[in-house]
Design an enzyme around this catalytic site. Structure first.
Site, PDB file in Angstrom:
ATOM      1  N   ASN A  67      86.427  28.053 -10.202  1.00 51.46           N
ATOM      2  CA  ASN A  67      85.262  27.427 -10.842  1.00 51.46           C
ATOM      3  C   ASN A  67      85.601  27.202 -12.312  1.00 51.46           C
ATOM      4  OD1 ASN A  67      82.778  26.681 -11.791  1.00 51.46           O
ATOM      5  ND2 ASN A  67      81.779  28.662 -11.439  1.00 51.46           N
ATOM      6  N   TRP A  68      85.942  25.958 -12.635  1.00 50.38           N
ATOM      7  CA  TRP A  68      86.399  25.666 -13.998  1.00 50.38           C
ATOM      8  C   TRP A  68      85.241  25.622 -15.001  1.00 50.38           C
ATOM      9  CZ3 TRP A  68      90.587  21.194 -13.481  1.00 50.38           C
ATOM     10  CH2 TRP A  68      91.647  21.669 -12.703  1.00 50.38           C
ATOM     11  N   LYS A  69      84.026  25.602 -14.488  1.00 54.29           N
ATOM     12  CA  LYS A  69      82.839  25.517 -15.358  1.00 54.29           C
ATOM     13  C   LYS A  69      82.989  24.317 -16.308  1.00 54.29           C
ATOM     14  CE  LYS A  69      82.013  30.367 -14.587  1.00 54.29           C
ATOM     15  NZ  LYS A  69      81.524  31.645 -15.063  1.00 54.29           N
ATOM     16  N   HIS A 124      74.741  29.185  -8.381  1.00 55.91           N
ATOM     17  CA  HIS A 124      75.470  30.032  -9.331  1.00 55.91           C
ATOM     18  C   HIS A 124      74.476  30.624 -10.342  1.00 55.91           C
ATOM     19  CE1 HIS A 124      78.238  31.335 -12.443  1.00 55.91           C
ATOM     20  NE2 HIS A 124      79.198  31.262 -11.535  1.00 55.91           N
ATOM     21  N   GLU A 147      78.433  37.420  -6.153  1.00 53.28           N
ATOM     22  CA  GLU A 147      78.848  37.539  -7.545  1.00 53.28           C
ATOM     23  C   GLU A 147      77.814  38.344  -8.316  1.00 53.28           C
ATOM     24  OE1 GLU A 147      81.586  34.135  -8.892  1.00 53.28           O
ATOM     25  OE2 GLU A 147      79.546  33.425  -9.118  1.00 53.28           O
ATOM     26  N   GLY A 179      82.134  37.233 -16.004  1.00 56.69           N
ATOM     27  CA  GLY A 179      82.497  36.993 -17.407  1.00 56.69           C
ATOM     28  C   GLY A 179      82.672  38.282 -18.202  1.00 56.69           C
ATOM     29  N   SER A 187      84.917  38.485 -12.735  1.00 58.20           N
ATOM     30  CA  SER A 187      86.034  39.153 -13.425  1.00 58.20           C
ATOM     31  C   SER A 187      87.236  39.449 -12.534  1.00 58.20           C
ATOM     32  CB  SER A 187      85.549  40.441 -14.111  1.00 58.20           C
ATOM     33  OG  SER A 187      84.575  40.122 -15.076  1.00 58.20           O
ATOM     34  N   GLY A 235      86.475  32.429 -12.056  1.00 52.98           N
ATOM     35  CA  GLY A 235      86.134  31.638 -13.236  1.00 52.98           C
ATOM     36  C   GLY A 235      87.308  31.559 -14.193  1.00 52.98           C
TER      37      GLY A 235
HETATM   38  P1  PGA Z   1      84.660  35.012 -14.049  1.00 54.62           P
HETATM   39  O1  PGA Z   1      83.532  33.999 -13.492  1.00 54.62           O
HETATM   40  O2  PGA Z   1      85.756  35.055 -13.017  1.00 54.62           O
HETATM   41  O3  PGA Z   1      85.100  34.418 -15.336  1.00 54.62           O
HETATM   42  O4  PGA Z   1      83.986  36.348 -14.215  1.00 54.62           O
HETATM   43  C1  PGA Z   1      83.203  33.964 -12.146  1.00 54.62           C
HETATM   44  C2  PGA Z   1      82.102  32.969 -11.878  1.00 54.62           C
HETATM   45  O5  PGA Z   1      81.206  32.820 -12.711  1.00 54.62           O
HETATM   46  O6  PGA Z   1      82.104  32.295 -10.837  1.00 54.62           O
END
Ligand code: PGA
Length: 252
Positions: free
Chosen positions: A11-13, A97, A167, A173, A212, A233
């Protein structure tokens, strides 16, 4: 024993900042794919990069979107319809999400989106997860509600087009993922909720973990966490690390 296919979603956001970087990232990730035998990989870039990256999908490498509007077409300024996505080779769409729920998406809307996504043949990646873990275990109830509301009245034969990404918000994050042991426990619970509601059809729904994930924990999370893959992420933006995770999971 026959090994089943795993799934890793990046998920590149709202990253990376330029198309050139997005192309390079996709190219670098693509390089690992010839070595991968049992794992499908999905890249979910921002909307504007979907078209330029539509030549990326090949074999077990897929393209996904991070969101979609459930309406087919019309006057919805700034929105992108789910029906517009498949022409750019989009096969997966992330929905529910926590970052979008925070922007106001509720279960009713998430349910509409899932219906739209699966009805046009794509796979919906439904994200669920509690924000805190209370000692009384209320989060179990919360997770169950999230699942039942999101999947309310979805035709059973379409459930195979749904993936659930657990999640926990407190792990997204952050500095640390949840422990594989706690993940194992919650994935059993999610599978039970699905089985109680959908019977045998529930076996078509894969469960992933996100929050994470990095090169130090990916292996154990999948191996001991009782999940079919990962939603990643930050580490999906670093090709070297993402590829290492793909290889590790593929070897499980
Ligand atoms: P992260 O994000 O791997 O940076 O914790 C995961 C997500 O929000 O899908």
């Amino acid at each position: 024993m026959k090994k089943t296919k795993k799934l890793i979603i990046g998920n590149w956001k709202m990253n990376p900042p330029s198309l050139e970087e997005a192309k390079k990232l996709a190219r670098d990730i693509k390089k690992v794919m010839p070595k991968i035998k049992r794992t499908s990989v999905v890249l979910c870039p921002p909307y504007v990069y979907l078209h330029p990256l539509s030549s990326v999908p090949k074999g077990a490498l897929y393209l996904g979107a991070q969101n979609a509007n459930h309406e087919e077409k019309g006057s919805f300024t700034g929105e992108v319809s789910f029906t517009e996505l498949p022409q750019f080779k989009v096969r997966f769409v992330i929905v529910g999400h926590s970052e979008r729920r925070k922007m106001g998406e509720d279960s009713e809307l998430i349910n509409k989106k899932i219906r739209s996504i699966v009805s046009c043949g794509m796979t919906a990646v439904l994200c669920i997860g509690e924000s805190v873990r209370d000692s009384g275990g209320d989060y179990y109830h919360f997770i169950k509600q999230q699942i039942l509301e999101a999947l309310y009245d979805i035709p059973k034969k379409l459930l195979g087009n749904i993936v659930i990404a657990y999640e926990p918000i407190w792990a997204i994050g952050g500095p640390k993922a949840m422990s594989p042991m706690d993940l194992h426990e919650i994935s059993i619970f999610i599978k039970k909720v699905l089985r109680d509601s959908f019977g045998d059809f529930s076996s078509g729904i894969s469960i992933l973990y996100g929050g994470s994930v990095d090169t130090t924990n990916a292996d154990l999370l999948v191996k001991e966490g009782n999940v079919a893959g990962l939603l990643i992420g930050r580490q999906s933006l670093v090709a070297k690390d993402f590829n290492e995770i793909i290889k590790m999971v593929d070897n499980i």
